[in-house]
Design an enzyme around this catalytic site. Structure first.
Site, PDB file in Angstrom:
ATOM      1  N   GLU A  29      61.335  -3.535  41.224  1.00 16.40           N
ATOM      2  CA  GLU A  29      61.914  -4.793  41.214  1.00 16.40           C
ATOM      3  C   GLU A  29      61.927  -5.464  40.032  1.00 16.40           C
ATOM      4  OE1 GLU A  29      60.181  -8.239  43.075  1.00 16.40           O
ATOM      5  OE2 GLU A  29      61.676  -9.047  43.407  1.00 16.40           O
ATOM      6  N   THR A  71      67.712 -15.986  40.806  1.00 16.30           N
ATOM      7  CA  THR A  71      66.415 -16.246  40.776  1.00 16.30           C
ATOM      8  C   THR A  71      66.108 -16.709  39.173  1.00 16.30           C
ATOM      9  OG1 THR A  71      65.830 -14.493  42.403  1.00 16.30           O
ATOM     10  CG2 THR A  71      64.063 -15.313  40.712  1.00 16.30           C
TER      11      THR A  71
END
Ligand code: HSE
Length: 310
Positions: free
Chosen positions: A132, A185
């Site tokens: 990730e 994000t």
């Protein structure tokens, strides 16, 4: 060792209002699927990417699922084995539902499953978090850990991967609605002030501790009172369209509490009972629909299983 496996890793709600970067839980749906297959050519290869991931890179170094999968092959000293991946993206990017985390959890799970699960899921977590990190540059497990392990997960320390599974009260259900607007994000992190006041810290600590006790004691009232984020939500709320109205609609429909899922734009609510969760998802969805914002509502119990072979 198997010739081929297909695995699923679920979407997740990170932060859970009061645990910024340290708390997350898994949903039943949506989620990503990956097929891992033995091939003659040694090492990890990405064969196909379908669905919402049309623009994802095929280079293993740049692909969250590929990176996590190859990391695990290396960790298991199995790089002489040839593995190809078919990545089926079934969830949108920038949704606040842990899309890249689901891919990296599925990548690690796929290799572990293909090799006959030689290690526990927990032993694959580091590779999944590194996967990730390829997508968002930060080493944090609040989406990856619940996607891989399932349940509600507290990460006491991200660097040490000191992760702990919290109890899930029997009637606890989640309502989640993804409005079709994109929030990166990075942008949602850039709006955050690096400073908190002593008063905010006291309130947030009280609420985080209250939520833990509420989960351990199945005290739904305490869970509800504790789901109040005094630090992150006020700063990010302007990024989520009609957030105040959405939150009010969720509470009016019986939610214990409602906040932003991960970095947004999805919103989540915790509820007591499946019926309430469905009603809350519907109430939130109708606010977005009234504003002509297409949206996907979900209502489900917490997914206790996490990534799995399907
Ligand atoms: N905890 C992270 C955030 C989740 O809220 O920025 C998104 O990856």
């Amino acid at each position: 060792m198997k010739k081929e496996v297909r695995v699923f890793a679920p979407a997740t709600v990170a932060n859970v209002a009061v645990g910024f970067d340290i708390l997350g839980f898994a949903l039943q749906a949506p989620g990503d699927e990956i097929v891992a297959r033995r091939v003659d050519k040694a090492g990890l290869h990405i064969k196909t990417i379908t669905g919402d991931g049309g623009k994802l890179p095929y280079e293993v170094d740049k692909n969250t699922a590929g990176f996590a999968a190859r990391c695990l092959l290396r960790q298991l000293e199995a790089e002489a084995i040839g593995v190809e991946l078919e990545i089926h993206k079934k969830m949108p990017f920038g949704s606040g539902l842990g899309s890249s985390a689901a891919s990296s959890a599925a990548g690690a799970m796929a290799v572990n499953a293909l090799l006959g699960m030689p290690v526990s899921k927990m032993d694959t977590l580091h590779c999944a978090v590194l996967g990730e990190q390829v997508a968002d540059g930060a080493y944090h497990a609040d989406n990856v850990a619940p996607s891989l392990l399932g349940g509600i997960i507290l990460i006491r320390a991200n660097e040490a991967l000191d992760v702990h599974r919290l109890p899930v009260p029997e009637a606890l259900h989640a309502a989640v609605v993804y409005p079709h607007v994109s929030i990166l994000t990075k942008d949602a992190r850039d709006v955050l002030s690096p400073r908190v006041t002593l008063q905010q810290s006291i309130q947030q600590c009280g609420n985080l501790a209250g939520l833990m006790v509420g989960l351990y004691e199945s005290d739904y009232g305490l869970i509800g009172r504790s789901l109040e984020d005094v630090i992150i939500e006020p700063q990010r709320a302007p990024l989520v369209p009609h957030f105040a109205e959405v939150k009010q609609a969720a509470l009016d429909a019986g939610a214990l509490g409602c906040s932003i899922s991960g970095a947004g734009p999805s919103v989540f609510a915790l509820c007591q009972g499946a019926e309430t969760a469905s009603a809350v998802a519907k109430a939130i969805s109708s606010i977005f629909t009234r504003q002509n914002i297409p949206n996907d509502p979900y209502a489900s119990p917490v997914n206790q299983e996490g990534a799995k072979i399907i």
